[in-house]
Every structure is written in structure tokens, then in C-alpha cells.
Design a protein around this motif. Sequence first.
Motif, short mmCIF file in Angstrom:
data_model
loop_
_atom_site.label_atom_id
_atom_site.label_comp_id
_atom_site.label_asym_id
_atom_site.label_seq_id
_atom_site.Cartn_x
_atom_site.Cartn_y
_atom_site.Cartn_z
N ALA A 274 0.84 -1.21 0.00
CA ALA A 274 0.00 0.00 0.00
C ALA A 274 0.86 1.25 0.00
CB ALA A 274 -0.92 -0.01 1.22
N GLY A 275 1.93 1.22 0.80
CA GLY A 275 2.84 2.36 0.83
C GLY A 275 3.54 2.56 -0.50
N PHE A 276 3.94 1.45 -1.12
CA PHE A 276 4.56 1.54 -2.43
C PHE A 276 3.58 2.08 -3.47
CE2 PHE A 276 5.53 -0.58 -6.53
CZ PHE A 276 6.75 0.03 -6.79
N GLN A 277 2.33 1.59 -3.43
CA GLN A 277 1.34 2.00 -4.40
C GLN A 277 1.03 3.49 -4.29
OE1 GLN A 277 0.12 -0.05 -6.89
NE2 GLN A 277 -0.65 1.91 -7.70
N SER A 278 1.06 4.03 -3.05
CA SER A 278 0.77 5.45 -2.87
C SER A 278 1.80 6.32 -3.59
CB SER A 278 0.74 5.80 -1.39
OG SER A 278 2.03 5.80 -0.82
N GLN A 279 3.03 5.80 -3.71
CA GLN A 279 4.07 6.54 -4.44
C GLN A 279 3.96 6.30 -5.95
OE1 GLN A 279 8.02 6.68 -2.46
NE2 GLN A 279 7.08 5.38 -0.91
N VAL A 280 3.61 5.08 -6.33
CA VAL A 280 3.39 4.80 -7.75
C VAL A 280 2.27 5.69 -8.31
CG1 VAL A 280 2.57 3.04 -9.39
CG2 VAL A 280 4.24 2.44 -7.61
N ASP A 281 1.23 5.91 -7.49
CA ASP A 281 0.08 6.69 -7.95
C ASP A 281 0.44 8.13 -8.29
OD1 ASP A 281 -1.55 4.50 -7.62
OD2 ASP A 281 -2.32 5.12 -5.66
N THR A 282 1.51 8.65 -7.72
CA THR A 282 1.91 10.03 -8.01
C THR A 282 3.25 10.07 -8.76
OG1 THR A 282 2.72 10.11 -5.72
CG2 THR A 282 0.61 11.18 -6.19
N THR A 283 3.53 8.99 -9.48
CA THR A 283 4.72 8.91 -10.32
C THR A 283 4.28 8.52 -11.73
OG1 THR A 283 6.08 8.16 -8.46
CG2 THR A 283 6.93 7.75 -10.68
N HIS A 284 4.76 9.25 -12.71
CA HIS A 284 4.48 8.91 -14.11
C HIS A 284 5.64 8.09 -14.64
CE1 HIS A 284 2.90 9.45 -18.24
NE2 HIS A 284 4.18 9.38 -18.56
N PHE A 285 5.41 6.78 -14.79
CA PHE A 285 6.42 5.91 -15.39
C PHE A 285 6.29 5.96 -16.91
CE2 PHE A 285 6.45 3.93 -11.18
CZ PHE A 285 7.80 3.61 -11.02
N PHE A 286 7.42 5.90 -17.58
CA PHE A 286 7.41 5.75 -19.03
C PHE A 286 7.36 4.26 -19.32
CE2 PHE A 286 9.28 9.92 -18.38
CZ PHE A 286 8.53 10.68 -19.27
N MET A 287 6.16 3.77 -19.56
CA MET A 287 5.92 2.35 -19.70
C MET A 287 6.41 1.78 -21.02
SD MET A 287 4.61 1.26 -16.91
CE MET A 287 3.57 1.62 -15.49
N THR A 288 6.48 2.62 -22.06
CA THR A 288 6.89 2.14 -23.37
C THR A 288 8.02 3.00 -23.92
OG1 THR A 288 5.41 3.56 -24.68
CG2 THR A 288 4.48 1.49 -23.82
N PRO A 289 8.84 2.43 -24.80
CA PRO A 289 9.90 3.24 -25.42
C PRO A 289 9.35 4.36 -26.28
CG PRO A 289 9.78 1.06 -26.43
CD PRO A 289 8.92 1.01 -25.21
N ALA A 290 8.16 4.17 -26.84
CA ALA A 290 7.55 5.24 -27.64
C ALA A 290 7.25 6.46 -26.77
CB ALA A 290 6.28 4.74 -28.32
N ASP A 291 6.72 6.21 -25.57
CA ASP A 291 6.45 7.31 -24.65
C ASP A 291 7.74 8.02 -24.25
OD1 ASP A 291 3.75 6.76 -24.71
OD2 ASP A 291 3.76 5.58 -22.86
N ALA A 292 8.77 7.23 -23.96
CA ALA A 292 10.05 7.81 -23.56
C ALA A 292 10.65 8.63 -24.69
CB ALA A 292 11.02 6.70 -23.15
N HIS A 293 10.61 8.09 -25.91
CA HIS A 293 11.17 8.81 -27.06
C HIS A 293 10.43 10.11 -27.30
CE1 HIS A 293 11.87 9.72 -31.37
NE2 HIS A 293 13.09 9.27 -31.10
N ALA A 294 9.11 10.07 -27.20
CA ALA A 294 8.32 11.28 -27.41
C ALA A 294 8.68 12.35 -26.38
CB ALA A 294 6.83 10.96 -27.34
N PHE A 295 8.89 11.93 -25.13
CA PHE A 295 9.24 12.88 -24.08
C PHE A 295 10.62 13.48 -24.33
CE2 PHE A 295 11.29 13.85 -20.02
CZ PHE A 295 10.35 14.71 -19.45
#
Length: 361
Positions: A274-295
Amino acid sequence: MKRLFRVAFLLATLCLGLFGAGTGPAPAADKKVFRVGYVVYVGFMPMAWLKQSGLLKKWGDKYGIEIEMVQANDYVGSINQFIAGDLDAVGVAGMDALTMPAAGGVDTSLFLITDYSNGNDVLLSKSAKSVADLAGQSVYLLQYSVSHYLLNRALVLNGLAGVSSVKTVNISDSEIAAAYLTQADLQHAVSWKPMTIDMLKGSKDSHVLFDSSKIPGEIMDCFIGKTQTLKEHPEFAKALLGAWYEAMQAFAAGGDAAAGMKAVMASAMGTDEAGFQSQVDTTHFFMTPADAHAFLTADKTRQTWDYIRHFSFEQGLFGQGAASVDSIGIGFADGSTLGDTKNVKLRIDPSFAKLAMDGQL
């Protein structure tokens, strides 16, 4: 994670003698070993999963190399290890790449963007009704950290003259939560999760004035390598990104695979799920290389680096020898540069994300 971004002066001899790797799998004794450092922080915790999932071995074997993951206890120390050549790559807050190795003269490339803070970093107050009410007030924070940067951006975006319009009081990240809850004179503070969770819960008058979701992409986390190392050994970056994006695919898919990853990452952070998820919820992960490249190639990201370099220079984080904000060059994939084109020391490199995006890893 002490998310500092200040110039580190380190007199060290860079490690030499890198062995070239073949294009195909090599005998174990001949494999080139690359060491990657990271600290305990939500955006880097997939590395803990890579260590035990077998993905690093799978992708390392593909390129005839070995990647060793090193969890560091000290953030600044891990960056100094990178500067000295003891690590081939290291996880940092993006601005630290500029104000530490790059400002120290090390030609550095950002080759893997992992995430950005999307509410993890918070400006909170017990009494101010708005950010503008902070003018002339004392604000407690870890000086020269992303908290300092967040405060500056909050003040500017609310019509004030940045951090010069308030009194900043330095306090360590290990002390700020307890001090905020016990000191009556400490009315305003900036910090990040998990400390801010306790600060908000423990003080009934506390509320959020501003958080990093208002400046998406500006407080970014990434892995950097020496430009020459990546040029001579692209197989290292290819293997690391291959393993990373395979892990992120499982993370994004949910189900049992994601649950297993979260359990490992939560344990590595010393918290429950639960503590980990609370931090994941306010973190934007780049889940795909396309998202990372666009950024990494976006005009907005270039603007972010302009904000970062101006703030860093104004706070003296380029060192005494820097005559202007343009003293250090930041290079981009389109060939453009912010700052001195003859002294490019930080390179935003989306080329490996592009290979991953195109299925060419």
C-alpha cells in the motif's frame, strides 16, 4: 533517496581498459561486465526486479555482456562513483546529471528516462491559503534539492520572483517530517513522499499549496552514462533498455506478473504494498519506449531543461568558474544546443529508446 542536485568536485582517475565485446554471445569468462548503480526510490525500483527476474541475464546474454546491478546506500556517493568510473551508469534526478558530472566536466548522456514526479513532491503549509501568501515567509526544505526547484517554480507560476521572494531554511530530509510536526514556528515546508504523507496526516491544519503534478515532466528521473562509454559499447545500453522495457510491459499489464513485481519493489523500499502504491500513484512511469522517445524529443522537454539550467546557475550550482548560464552546453537529438556549443557536457539521447520503439534491440 537524497535527491540533491549540487556540483560535486571529485579528483579521480577515470577507469580505463574497457574490453570490446563481440556481436554474439561470448564465453562467460570473456564477458564484459557493466555496473549500474541506483538508490532506493520509487522510479528506480524496477531495477530491483531486474536483479532477480532473470531479465538482465537474458538480455546480457543476447549481447555477450553481463550487467551488474548495484544498490547504493548513498545517493551523492553513487554519482561520485560514476564520475570516478566505478559505475558505468547511475540513476539520478535529471537536474543532478547537469549540476554534478556535467558541471564537473564529464561528458554525460541521458540514455534512459524512467519516470517523472507527478505529485510525489509537495509544497505544504499549516497557515498560508495560497502560494502568494508565502511572500516574505520562511519555507523549510532540503536546499539545492528538487524541493528547492519545486518551490521556485511554484512561486514564479504564482506571480512572485522565485525563491528570492521567501526565506528558505535548510533542513535535512531525515529531519523535516518530525520538525514539521513538532515545531510551531515551522509553518511551511517542501518535501516528497513518503515524508509528506506523515506530515499531512499528523498536522490537522496542513494542506497542499502546490505539487509536482502542476509541472509535469520537470522533476524527472533517469539513468546516465559517460558519452564515450555508450559510443564504444552501445550493446550495454541496448541490453539494459531491453530488460527495462520488458519489465515495464509486465508492470503495465497488471495481473500476477505485476503483483509479483510490486511485492519485490515494495520490499526493496522497506515498505508494504500500500505504501509503495501510494508513491506509484503520483509517479508517471514511461511504460513504453515510444512514450520515452516522445518525451525526450519534445519541445516542452527542451523548455524544462532551460528552466533547470537557469535555476541551477542562479543558485551557484555550476561552480565558481561558470561565467553565465550558457557556460555548460546541453545537446539534443535534433542537433540543437542550450548553452555553449563548444562545451556540451550533457546530451539528451533518445536513440536507444528509438531502437526499442522500432523493435531493433
